[in-house]
Motif scaffolding. Structure first.
Motif, PDB file in Angstrom:
ATOM      1  N   TYR A 289     -12.212   4.920  -2.796  1.00 53.62           N
ATOM      2  CA  TYR A 289     -11.409   4.601  -1.612  1.00 53.62           C
ATOM      3  C   TYR A 289     -11.610   3.136  -1.253  1.00 53.62           C
ATOM      4  O   TYR A 289     -12.731   2.623  -1.339  1.00 53.62           O
ATOM      5  CB  TYR A 289     -11.832   5.474  -0.433  1.00 53.62           C
ATOM      6  CG  TYR A 289     -11.584   6.947  -0.648  1.00 53.62           C
ATOM      7  CD1 TYR A 289     -10.404   7.555  -0.215  1.00 53.62           C
ATOM      8  CD2 TYR A 289     -12.536   7.741  -1.284  1.00 53.62           C
ATOM      9  CE1 TYR A 289     -10.175   8.903  -0.411  1.00 53.62           C
ATOM     10  CE2 TYR A 289     -12.315   9.091  -1.488  1.00 53.62           C
ATOM     11  CZ  TYR A 289     -11.131   9.665  -1.041  1.00 53.62           C
ATOM     12  OH  TYR A 289     -10.915  11.004  -1.242  1.00 53.62           O
ATOM     13  N   LYS A 290     -10.525   2.491  -0.815  1.00 50.82           N
ATOM     14  CA  LYS A 290     -10.616   1.086  -0.409  1.00 50.82           C
ATOM     15  C   LYS A 290     -11.174   0.968   1.005  1.00 50.82           C
ATOM     16  O   LYS A 290     -11.114   1.913   1.786  1.00 50.82           O
ATOM     17  CB  LYS A 290      -9.243   0.436  -0.474  1.00 50.82           C
ATOM     18  CG  LYS A 290      -8.824   0.060  -1.899  1.00 50.82           C
ATOM     19  CD  LYS A 290      -7.610  -0.845  -1.904  1.00 50.82           C
ATOM     20  CE  LYS A 290      -6.329  -0.038  -1.771  1.00 50.82           C
ATOM     21  NZ  LYS A 290      -5.996   0.798  -2.934  1.00 50.82           N
TER      22      LYS A 290
ATOM     23  N   GLU B 273     -15.523  -0.481   0.111  1.00 49.92           N
ATOM     24  CA  GLU B 273     -15.081   0.299  -1.046  1.00 49.92           C
ATOM     25  C   GLU B 273     -16.109   1.372  -1.387  1.00 49.92           C
ATOM     26  O   GLU B 273     -17.280   1.080  -1.593  1.00 49.92           O
ATOM     27  CB  GLU B 273     -14.829  -0.607  -2.253  1.00 49.92           C
ATOM     28  CG  GLU B 273     -14.280   0.183  -3.441  1.00 49.92           C
ATOM     29  CD  GLU B 273     -13.608  -0.708  -4.479  1.00 49.92           C
ATOM     30  OE1 GLU B 273     -12.644  -1.402  -4.106  1.00 49.92           O
ATOM     31  OE2 GLU B 273     -14.050  -0.708  -5.648  1.00 49.92           O
TER      32      GLU B 273
ATOM     33  N   VAL C 165     -14.057   7.842   7.195  1.00 53.34           N
ATOM     34  CA  VAL C 165     -13.401   6.580   6.842  1.00 53.34           C
ATOM     35  C   VAL C 165     -14.312   5.749   5.942  1.00 53.34           C
ATOM     36  O   VAL C 165     -15.533   5.703   6.151  1.00 53.34           O
ATOM     37  CB  VAL C 165     -13.064   5.765   8.120  1.00 53.34           C
ATOM     38  CG1 VAL C 165     -12.405   4.437   7.762  1.00 53.34           C
ATOM     39  CG2 VAL C 165     -12.173   6.571   9.047  1.00 53.34           C
TER      40      VAL C 165
ATOM     41  N   TRP D   7      -8.989  13.203   7.849  1.00 53.86           N
ATOM     42  CA  TRP D   7      -8.766  13.167   9.291  1.00 53.86           C
ATOM     43  C   TRP D   7      -9.410  14.368   9.954  1.00 53.86           C
ATOM     44  O   TRP D   7      -9.432  15.449   9.382  1.00 53.86           O
ATOM     45  CB  TRP D   7      -7.275  13.179   9.614  1.00 53.86           C
ATOM     46  CG  TRP D   7      -6.550  11.947   9.184  1.00 53.86           C
ATOM     47  CD1 TRP D   7      -5.739  11.815   8.093  1.00 53.86           C
ATOM     48  CD2 TRP D   7      -6.552  10.666   9.835  1.00 53.86           C
ATOM     49  NE1 TRP D   7      -5.249  10.535   8.021  1.00 53.86           N
ATOM     50  CE2 TRP D   7      -5.724   9.809   9.073  1.00 53.86           C
ATOM     51  CE3 TRP D   7      -7.171  10.166  10.986  1.00 53.86           C
ATOM     52  CZ2 TRP D   7      -5.508   8.473   9.427  1.00 53.86           C
ATOM     53  CZ3 TRP D   7      -6.957   8.844  11.343  1.00 53.86           C
ATOM     54  CH2 TRP D   7      -6.124   8.004  10.563  1.00 53.86           C
TER      55      TRP D   7
ATOM     56  N   GLY E 197     -11.604   0.641   4.729  1.00 51.83           N
ATOM     57  CA  GLY E 197     -10.703   0.966   5.829  1.00 51.83           C
ATOM     58  C   GLY E 197      -9.864   2.210   5.599  1.00 51.83           C
ATOM     59  O   GLY E 197      -9.247   2.725   6.529  1.00 51.83           O
ATOM     60  N   GLU E 198      -9.840   2.677   4.362  1.00 51.93           N
ATOM     61  CA  GLU E 198      -9.032   3.840   4.035  1.00 51.93           C
ATOM     62  C   GLU E 198      -9.640   5.108   4.636  1.00 51.93           C
ATOM     63  O   GLU E 198     -10.857   5.267   4.673  1.00 51.93           O
ATOM     64  CB  GLU E 198      -8.952   3.976   2.505  1.00 51.93           C
ATOM     65  CG  GLU E 198      -7.813   4.841   2.004  1.00 51.93           C
ATOM     66  CD  GLU E 198      -7.715   4.815   0.470  1.00 51.93           C
ATOM     67  OE1 GLU E 198      -7.055   5.700  -0.078  1.00 51.93           O
ATOM     68  OE2 GLU E 198      -8.325   3.921  -0.156  1.00 51.93           O
ATOM     69  N   THR E 199      -8.778   5.986   5.127  1.00 53.35           N
ATOM     70  CA  THR E 199      -9.270   7.242   5.696  1.00 53.35           C
ATOM     71  C   THR E 199      -9.404   8.289   4.600  1.00 53.35           C
ATOM     72  O   THR E 199      -8.457   8.575   3.875  1.00 53.35           O
ATOM     73  CB  THR E 199      -8.315   7.748   6.789  1.00 53.35           C
ATOM     74  OG1 THR E 199      -8.293   6.806   7.851  1.00 53.35           O
ATOM     75  CG2 THR E 199      -8.797   9.086   7.330  1.00 53.35           C
ATOM     76  N   ILE E 200     -10.589   8.842   4.483  1.00 56.88           N
ATOM     77  CA  ILE E 200     -10.864   9.840   3.462  1.00 56.88           C
ATOM     78  C   ILE E 200     -10.430  11.215   3.936  1.00 56.88           C
ATOM     79  O   ILE E 200      -9.907  12.015   3.180  1.00 56.88           O
ATOM     80  CB  ILE E 200     -12.366   9.817   3.102  1.00 56.88           C
ATOM     81  CG1 ILE E 200     -12.739   8.427   2.563  1.00 56.88           C
ATOM     82  CG2 ILE E 200     -12.720  10.910   2.099  1.00 56.88           C
ATOM     83  CD1 ILE E 200     -14.222   8.189   2.384  1.00 56.88           C
TER      84      ILE E 200
END
Lengths: 249, 249
Positions: free
Chosen positions: A45-46, A109, A105, A53, A48-51
């Motif tokens: 995951y990059k 990375e 989140v 919710w 800031g990306e949400t893994i």
DNA sequence: TTTAAACATTGATCTCGATCAAGGCGCGTT
DNA sequence: AACGCGCCTTGATCGAGATCAATGTTTAAA
């Protein structure tokens, strides 16, 4: 959360498994281990990306291989409190629970090793030692959460910052096998905003208190993301902790 | 913590067992149940009495039969933060852990049903379902701790008080099978000081905010230890929670 | 190399909850 | 009844951290 004290590097086959650190490596039988290998997968995951919710069904469990992920709860008006910090080797997942109860989140990375929850659950029922291990890990998380509650409820801003730095320094020292005597150096894997969310502060206060600790000589900022701690005991003293909390000595 | 949604009154034999609520009643085989009965014992603690000190070896596990116990962590200079609140039916103990990591104190007269930890552990290894149940309970505690962290880190004093009242009202309603429509009435099992320790506030602020909620008509104080909530939704609104959290409706 | 955007620092001011202080209330004891 | 004690409330003031605002720094894209 769920930190393994020392990573077991002699078990290459399950080196990234969510449960490698004590459960699989210590208890599992080879046939089961093969099955674990067959069903695991990786995902990156990059920042800031949400893994996941809050409220979503959670169909995977896993562990952090590299990078940092955060768990946080958000109020209707946007106020946010971090409730979990996942560093490499930490476990993600709530065995037996259908949904996540907070946002997950990527702070930077993150690489995660995952199992489908259903397959993992099936495995758990066949391996009682695994269930024991999960209980142990959850108790570790609970202890961490309770220390964190003391921090949020009763510590000053300066103590909060010192406490966080001490936690990060300890984790880093464990991973890199540094000793305290060397004068610890480690990188801050969190932005000021993430630190603020961790500590129940604003970014301005975080920044000011870091500057204050710098001015006091407790820490040295190589740059805004790399910290040197000349005297770890002095840092613990600022944190208001009464124990050394298991530092590698 | 570890609240049972409904007390099972049809299992008199294990009615006070630390694990009665779902584990034993739902899963155990009769022979094991008899063994549980044989090794349990009761103890009553007076208000203010310390049940266990942080760091002490913990040789018993158990559950609260009546009264209220608190878990709290204390800093060297005396600052205190409550990290657990044990109401009737709640479980006390950290299976597999040799020591307590916080002070356990009776908030008022508390009756506890206990097992020797060693005997309980032995039983757990023979009853896999029990281990599963312990994991489930610990996850409940962890969820509660994380909600509590949001409260401590980001809520205003008024929201904190409203949140605590909502929690106590819910627990009370569950025990007494009240419905919201009746206009909830319940007793405060905590002193202002204990509430302050729960919420990370001072007693003065607790007192002031309770007065403010009273003035606003959100609650009615029958006396300083008995509260009426005419409109539970209004209370939840003050608490800043976005969900009703499973209230009996 | 310039530019833009995200991130971080620092200053000025304000505000919520802490602190300091005084009294009130309930309750058991003498 | 009078007393003492624990608990609670209320008022006045203070201060740590939030908020508002401006500027500096790093990173990466153009």
């Amino acid at each position: 959360m769920l930190q393994a004290p020392v990573i077991m590097q002699d078990h290459e086959r399950c080196a990234d498994c969510p449960i490698r650190h004590r459960a699989v490596c210590a208890y599992c039988e080879p046939p089961e281990l093969v099955k674990l290998d067959a069903i695991k997968s990786y995902k990156t995951y990059k920042a800031g990306e949400t893994i996941a919710w809050a409220g979503e069904p959670m169909d995977v469990i896993g562990s952090v291989v590299s990078g940092v992920a955060t768990l946080s709860r958000t109020m209707a008006d946007g106020r946010r409190q971090m409730v979990g910090l996942l560093l490499p080797s930490d476990f993600i997942g709530r065995p037996g629970r259908p949904t996540v109860s907070f946002d997950v989140v990527a702070a930077n990375e993150v690489r995660i090793c995952r199992f489908k929850a259903s397959e993992f659950e099936a495995l758990v029922t066949r391996m009682p030692a695994l269930e024991r291990r999960l209980l142990e890990m959850t108790l570790d998380d609970l202890d961490a959460a309770r220390d964190w509650m003391l921090l949020l409820g009763r510590k000053t801003a300066r103590e909060k910052i010192a406490s966080l730095l001490a936690i990060l320094a300890r984790r880093d020292a464990n991973l890199t096998q540094q000793t305290v005597a060397d004068g610890l150096v480690f990188s801050l894997p969190l932005t000021r905003e993430a630190m603020a969310d961790y500590l129940g502060l604003t970014i301005e206060t975080v920044s000011r208190q870091i500057s204050a600790l710098k001015k006091a000589g407790v820490i040295v900022l190589e740059d805004s993301r790399h910290v040197r701690v000349p005297d770890f005991v002095a840092l613990l003293d600022e944190a208001g902790d009464d124990s050394d909390g298991g530092m590698v000595s």
